[in-house]
Write a protein that holds these residues in place. Structure first.
Motif, PDB file in Angstrom:
ATOM      1  N   VAL A  69       1.078  -1.276  -0.059  1.00  0.00           N
ATOM      2  CA  VAL A  69       0.036  -0.181   0.055  1.00  0.00           C
ATOM      3  C   VAL A  69       0.816   1.138  -0.230  1.00  0.00           C
ATOM      4  O   VAL A  69       0.516   2.222  -0.855  1.00  0.00           O
ATOM      5  CB  VAL A  69      -0.900   0.098   1.111  1.00  0.00           C
TER       6      VAL A  69
ATOM      7  N   THR B 248     -10.732   9.176  -2.404  1.00  0.00           N
ATOM      8  CA  THR B 248      -9.953   7.936  -1.826  1.00  0.00           C
ATOM      9  C   THR B 248     -10.686   6.500  -2.414  1.00  0.00           C
ATOM     10  O   THR B 248     -11.889   6.983  -3.144  1.00  0.00           O
ATOM     11  CB  THR B 248     -10.431   7.743  -0.263  1.00  0.00           C
TER      12      THR B 248
ATOM     13  N   GLU C 167     -10.996   4.025  -0.255  1.00  0.00           N
ATOM     14  CA  GLU C 167     -11.463   3.450   0.809  1.00  0.00           C
ATOM     15  C   GLU C 167     -12.868   3.511   1.191  1.00  0.00           C
ATOM     16  O   GLU C 167     -13.413   4.304   1.127  1.00  0.00           O
ATOM     17  CB  GLU C 167     -10.639   4.066   2.109  1.00  0.00           C
ATOM     18  N   GLY C 168     -13.407   2.300   1.460  1.00  0.00           N
ATOM     19  CA  GLY C 168     -14.774   2.166   1.495  1.00  0.00           C
ATOM     20  C   GLY C 168     -15.667   2.366   0.266  1.00  0.00           C
ATOM     21  O   GLY C 168     -17.051   2.413   0.173  1.00  0.00           O
TER      22      GLY C 168
ATOM     23  N   THR D 187      -8.560  -3.388  -4.078  1.00  0.00           N
ATOM     24  CA  THR D 187      -8.904  -3.750  -2.751  1.00  0.00           C
ATOM     25  C   THR D 187      -7.598  -3.522  -1.750  1.00  0.00           C
ATOM     26  O   THR D 187      -7.928  -3.319  -0.633  1.00  0.00           O
ATOM     27  CB  THR D 187      -9.219  -5.501  -2.674  1.00  0.00           C
ATOM     28  N   LYS D 188      -6.434  -3.422  -2.250  1.00  0.00           N
ATOM     29  CA  LYS D 188      -5.300  -3.005  -1.419  1.00  0.00           C
ATOM     30  C   LYS D 188      -5.523  -1.688  -0.718  1.00  0.00           C
ATOM     31  O   LYS D 188      -5.143  -1.371   0.146  1.00  0.00           O
ATOM     32  CB  LYS D 188      -4.138  -3.080  -2.117  1.00  0.00           C
TER      33      LYS D 188
ATOM     34  N   GLY E 150      -8.520  -0.487  -0.133  1.00  0.00           N
ATOM     35  CA  GLY E 150      -9.649  -0.482   0.712  1.00  0.00           C
ATOM     36  C   GLY E 150     -11.029  -0.447  -0.088  1.00  0.00           C
ATOM     37  O   GLY E 150     -12.031  -0.169   0.622  1.00  0.00           O
TER      38      GLY E 150
ATOM     39  N   ASP F 252     -14.567  -1.807  -2.210  1.00  0.00           N
ATOM     40  CA  ASP F 252     -15.164  -3.306  -2.039  1.00  0.00           C
ATOM     41  C   ASP F 252     -15.542  -3.516  -3.443  1.00  0.00           C
ATOM     42  O   ASP F 252     -16.523  -2.520  -4.104  1.00  0.00           O
ATOM     43  CB  ASP F 252     -16.534  -2.806  -1.179  1.00  0.00           C
TER      44      ASP F 252
END
Ligand code: CP
Length: 311
Positions: free
Chosen positions: A12, A149, A151-152, A175-176, A178, A180
């Motif tokens: 990451v 981002t 992430e999420g 996925t690394k 964050g 989905d």
């Protein structure tokens, strides 16, 4: 980092570092004279055994913007036509003095072989159905640029997953970072096993689209379909294509992405590719800066120059 062969090899922190460098090279690319002397005296060769527009031209542009010398190899006009092997070709190019080799080949694993045969840095420009790491870097960069981002974020990757090196690299990168990820495809266009893939799977695009932040469409790779995986392309479009009606199921701010080249009218309607939330041209634009970041990081010269130039 000596080579860039697979997203699986990137931490990451390395993904973040490449994206930070990309920010600097986006700024360089927007200057009236988009050039820095960071890789003067270095030579980058494109060794492409498969066709390419975006990857080859953006690597060559990236190398030139970093003041590297470039060499281009195309099989149609090379001694491959006379039977020369990949290994002999690599050793021949190496003897001319190169520092980085960008290789694309129809067989998975060839960039790893090239890395064994050569002292140069090797960058995987796409190997068979396996990986396309710089595509994943530019895709994840483009998502960050627009959404801040990963992430999420919920990302649907839609289409011919089975034959897609882009899907494999994107799943790893997204996925690394964050996200989905949901793969949306008919069963015949999924890999035989998804064991170990950190994804969900759906066969119902209409149910998935309202929930996602990114709809990432893949090209239908008809040249790789040696068996009848679909009744007809028209049926694929009816069940999985991003038509204008389906695009209206997306949230207004959801991104529409495609690695190119697009089959307009099959996986994506022509007018959907022109919508304001379609960022396909941004992906291509960012591809140059991402590849500048990769070349700069691997060839490792002149970080001070870029920092100064970008300030
Ligand atoms: N996305 C991509 O790899 O495009 P090219 O085949 O044109 O390089």
């Amino acid at each position: 980092m000596k080579h860039l062969l697979s997203v699986a090899d990137l931490s990451v922190d390395e993904l973040d570092e490449l994206h930070r460098l990309t920010d600097a090279f986006v700024e360089v690319s927007e200057r009236p004279i988009p050039k820095v002397p960071a890789l003067r005296g270095r030579t980058v060769v494109s060794l492409f055994y498969e066709d390419s527009t975006r990857t080859r031209l953006s690597f060559e542009t990236a190398a030139k913007r970093l003041s590297a010398d470039t060499m281009t190899f195309t099989i149609g006009s090379s001694s491959v036509k006379k039977g020369e092997s990949v290994r002999d070709t690599v050793e021949t190019i190496e003897a001319m003095g190169v520092h980085a080799i960008v290789v694309r080949h129809g067989s998975a694993g060839v960039p790893w072989q090239v890395a064994r045969w050569s002292q140069a840095c090797v960058i995987n420009g796409g190997d068979g159905w396996h990986e396309h790491p710089t595509q994943a870097l530019l895709d994840s960069y483009t998502i960050r640029q627009h959404l801040g981002t990963l992430e999420g974020k919920r990302i649907a990757i839609v289409g011919d997953i089975k034959h897609s090196r882009v899907a494999r690299s994107d799943v790893l990168a997204f996925t690394k970072l964050g996200a989905d990820v949901t793969l949306v495809a008919p069963p015949t266009l999924l890999p035989p096993s998804l064991e170990g893939w950190p994804v969900q799977v759906s066969h119902d695009i209409d149910a998935v689209l309202p929930k996602v932040d990114v709809c990432y469409l893949l090209r239908m790779q008809r040249e790789r379909m040696t068996e009848a995986l679909l009744p007809t392309m028209r049926e694929y479009t009816a069940l999985y294509g991003l038509t204008r009606r389906r695009a209206e199921l997306l949230a207004p701010e959801a991104l529409i992405m495609h690695p190119g080249p697009m089959n307009r009218g099959i996986e994506i309607a022509g007018d959907v590719a022109e919508l304001p939330n379609a960022v396909i041209v941004d992906q291509v634009r960012n591809g140059v800066a991402v590849r500048m970041a990769v070349l700069f990081l691997l060839l490792g010269a002149g970080s001070e120059l870029v920092t100064e130039g970008a300030s």
